[in-house]
Design a protein around this motif. Structure first.
Motif, PDB file in Angstrom:
ATOM      1  N   ASN A   1       0.837  -1.212   0.000  1.00 12.60           N
ATOM      2  CA  ASN A   1       0.000   0.000   0.000  1.00 12.60           C
ATOM      3  C   ASN A   1       0.866   1.254   0.000  1.00 12.60           C
ATOM      4  O   ASN A   1       0.600   2.220   0.720  1.00 12.60           O
ATOM      5  N   THR A   2       1.898   1.222  -0.813  1.00 12.46           N
ATOM      6  CA  THR A   2       2.869   2.316  -0.835  1.00 12.46           C
ATOM      7  C   THR A   2       3.038   2.855  -2.247  1.00 12.46           C
ATOM      8  O   THR A   2       3.102   2.090  -3.208  1.00 12.46           O
ATOM      9  N   MET A   3       3.097   4.178  -2.342  1.00 14.74           N
ATOM     10  CA  MET A   3       3.334   4.867  -3.608  1.00 14.74           C
ATOM     11  C   MET A   3       4.693   5.549  -3.533  1.00 14.74           C
ATOM     12  O   MET A   3       5.118   5.982  -2.451  1.00 14.74           O
ATOM     13  N   TYR A   4       5.360   5.623  -4.668  1.00 18.85           N
ATOM     14  CA  TYR A   4       6.674   6.251  -4.739  1.00 18.85           C
ATOM     15  C   TYR A   4       6.665   7.362  -5.781  1.00 18.85           C
ATOM     16  O   TYR A   4       5.881   7.349  -6.728  1.00 18.85           O
ATOM     17  N   LEU A   5       7.571   8.300  -5.614  1.00 20.29           N
ATOM     18  CA  LEU A   5       7.791   9.340  -6.615  1.00 20.29           C
ATOM     19  C   LEU A   5       9.293   9.446  -6.825  1.00 20.29           C
ATOM     20  O   LEU A   5      10.018   9.919  -5.948  1.00 20.29           O
ATOM     21  N   GLN A   6       9.749   8.944  -7.962  1.00 20.19           N
ATOM     22  CA  GLN A   6      11.155   9.075  -8.332  1.00 20.19           C
ATOM     23  C   GLN A   6      11.330  10.411  -9.043  1.00 20.19           C
ATOM     24  O   GLN A   6      10.695  10.643 -10.070  1.00 20.19           O
ATOM     25  N   MET A   7      12.160  11.258  -8.488  1.00 19.42           N
ATOM     26  CA  MET A   7      12.356  12.593  -9.021  1.00 19.42           C
ATOM     27  C   MET A   7      13.794  12.716  -9.522  1.00 19.42           C
ATOM     28  O   MET A   7      14.735  12.563  -8.729  1.00 19.42           O
ATOM     29  N   ASN A   8      13.947  12.961 -10.800  1.00 21.53           N
ATOM     30  CA  ASN A   8      15.262  13.128 -11.408  1.00 21.53           C
ATOM     31  C   ASN A   8      15.405  14.538 -11.968  1.00 21.53           C
ATOM     32  O   ASN A   8      14.414  15.238 -12.159  1.00 21.53           O
ATOM     33  N   SER A   9      16.641  14.913 -12.262  1.00 16.14           N
ATOM     34  CA  SER A   9      16.926  16.235 -12.848  1.00 16.14           C
ATOM     35  C   SER A   9      16.229  17.337 -12.061  1.00 16.14           C
ATOM     36  O   SER A   9      15.568  18.209 -12.638  1.00 16.14           O
ATOM     37  N   LEU A  10      16.369  17.296 -10.765  1.00 17.74           N
ATOM     38  CA  LEU A  10      15.661  18.244  -9.900  1.00 17.74           C
ATOM     39  C   LEU A  10      16.134  19.666 -10.132  1.00 17.74           C
ATOM     40  O   LEU A  10      17.324  19.925 -10.394  1.00 17.74           O
ATOM     41  N   LYS A  11      15.178  20.596 -10.033  1.00 13.80           N
ATOM     42  CA  LYS A  11      15.426  22.016 -10.230  1.00 13.80           C
ATOM     43  C   LYS A  11      15.082  22.772  -8.949  1.00 13.80           C
ATOM     44  O   LYS A  11      14.255  22.303  -8.160  1.00 13.80           O
ATOM     45  N   PRO A  12      15.651  23.934  -8.758  1.00 11.55           N
ATOM     46  CA  PRO A  12      15.290  24.728  -7.565  1.00 11.55           C
ATOM     47  C   PRO A  12      13.779  24.961  -7.460  1.00 11.55           C
ATOM     48  O   PRO A  12      13.241  24.998  -6.346  1.00 11.55           O
ATOM     49  N   GLU A  13      13.110  25.084  -8.591  1.00 14.17           N
ATOM     50  CA  GLU A  13      11.663  25.311  -8.561  1.00 14.17           C
ATOM     51  C   GLU A  13      10.864  24.083  -8.138  1.00 14.17           C
ATOM     52  O   GLU A  13       9.653  24.163  -7.971  1.00 14.17           O
ATOM     53  N   ASP A  14      11.540  22.953  -7.959  1.00 17.49           N
ATOM     54  CA  ASP A  14      10.871  21.766  -7.412  1.00 17.49           C
ATOM     55  C   ASP A  14      10.825  21.798  -5.884  1.00 17.49           C
ATOM     56  O   ASP A  14      10.208  20.935  -5.259  1.00 17.49           O
ATOM     57  N   THR A  15      11.475  22.797  -5.296  1.00 17.37           N
ATOM     58  CA  THR A  15      11.459  22.933  -3.839  1.00 17.37           C
ATOM     59  C   THR A  15      10.030  23.133  -3.345  1.00 17.37           C
ATOM     60  O   THR A  15       9.330  24.024  -3.807  1.00 17.37           O
ATOM     61  N   ALA A  16       9.616  22.267  -2.417  1.00 16.66           N
ATOM     62  CA  ALA A  16       8.242  22.315  -1.912  1.00 16.66           C
ATOM     63  C   ALA A  16       8.052  21.257  -0.845  1.00 16.66           C
ATOM     64  O   ALA A  16       8.912  20.389  -0.659  1.00 16.66           O
ATOM     65  N   VAL A  17       6.921  21.356  -0.166  1.00 14.06           N
ATOM     66  CA  VAL A  17       6.458  20.252   0.675  1.00 14.06           C
ATOM     67  C   VAL A  17       5.599  19.348  -0.199  1.00 14.06           C
ATOM     68  O   VAL A  17       4.612  19.812  -0.787  1.00 14.06           O
ATOM     69  N   TYR A  18       5.988  18.100  -0.304  1.00 12.11           N
ATOM     70  CA  TYR A  18       5.277  17.135  -1.134  1.00 12.11           C
ATOM     71  C   TYR A  18       4.334  16.322  -0.256  1.00 12.11           C
ATOM     72  O   TYR A  18       4.774  15.699   0.727  1.00 12.11           O
ATOM     73  N   SER A  19       3.068  16.319  -0.648  1.00  5.73           N
ATOM     74  CA  SER A  19       2.044  15.619   0.129  1.00  5.73           C
ATOM     75  C   SER A  19       1.396  14.529  -0.703  1.00  5.73           C
ATOM     76  O   SER A  19       1.255  14.650  -1.922  1.00  5.73           O
ATOM     77  N   CYS A  20       0.974  13.498   0.009  1.00  5.77           N
ATOM     78  CA  CYS A  20       0.350  12.350  -0.611  1.00  5.77           C
ATOM     79  C   CYS A  20      -1.164  12.427  -0.398  1.00  5.77           C
ATOM     80  O   CYS A  20      -1.626  12.790   0.695  1.00  5.77           O
TER      81      CYS A  20
END
Length: 122
Positions: A76-95
């Motif tokens: 019952n788990t979801m993943y988010l693989q994030m590549n090539s991260l940019k400064p604009e990806d800075t955030a609180v990520y919620s599920c």
């Protein structure tokens, strides 16, 4: 009855990679869909990606080609693989998850986690 717990957020350099997890627990009958949202400082929450029970994927244009959502049904788990991260990806990520609970007669309800902070900076 249901809890969503995110993990994996940290400080990462631009161009780096990170994998977030969202684990659902409790009296779960069925999970219809799970999604990631994010909220940057001073901005409204925005949609990132979705994975449905049938495996259908969807992404915001801003992350297409860089982020990949997946799941482990048994956990019952979801993943988010994030590549090539940019400064604009800075955030609180919620599920977010649409779930029916045991004994709930199939009624679906939205659940949210507390979020995990991702900072992309050199």
């Amino acid at each position: 009855q249901v809890q969503l717990v995110e993990s994996g957020g940290t400080l990462v350099q631009p161009g780096g990679s990170l994998r977030l997890s969202c684990a659902a627990s409790g009296s779960i009958d069925s999970i219809y869909s799970m999604a990631w949202y994010r909220q940057a400082p001073g901005k409204q929450r925005e949609y990132v990606a979705t994975i449905t029970a049938s495996g259908t994927l969807d992404y915001a244009d801003s992350v297409k080609g860089r982020f990949t959502v997946s799941r482990d049904i048994a956990k019952n788990t979801m993943y988010l693989q994030m590549n090539s991260l940019k400064p604009e990806d800075t955030a609180v990520y919620s599920c977010n998850a649409v779930i029916s609970v045991v004994g709930g007669k199939g009624r679906m309800r939205d659940y949210w986690g507390q979020g995990t902070r991702v900072t992309v900076s050199s």
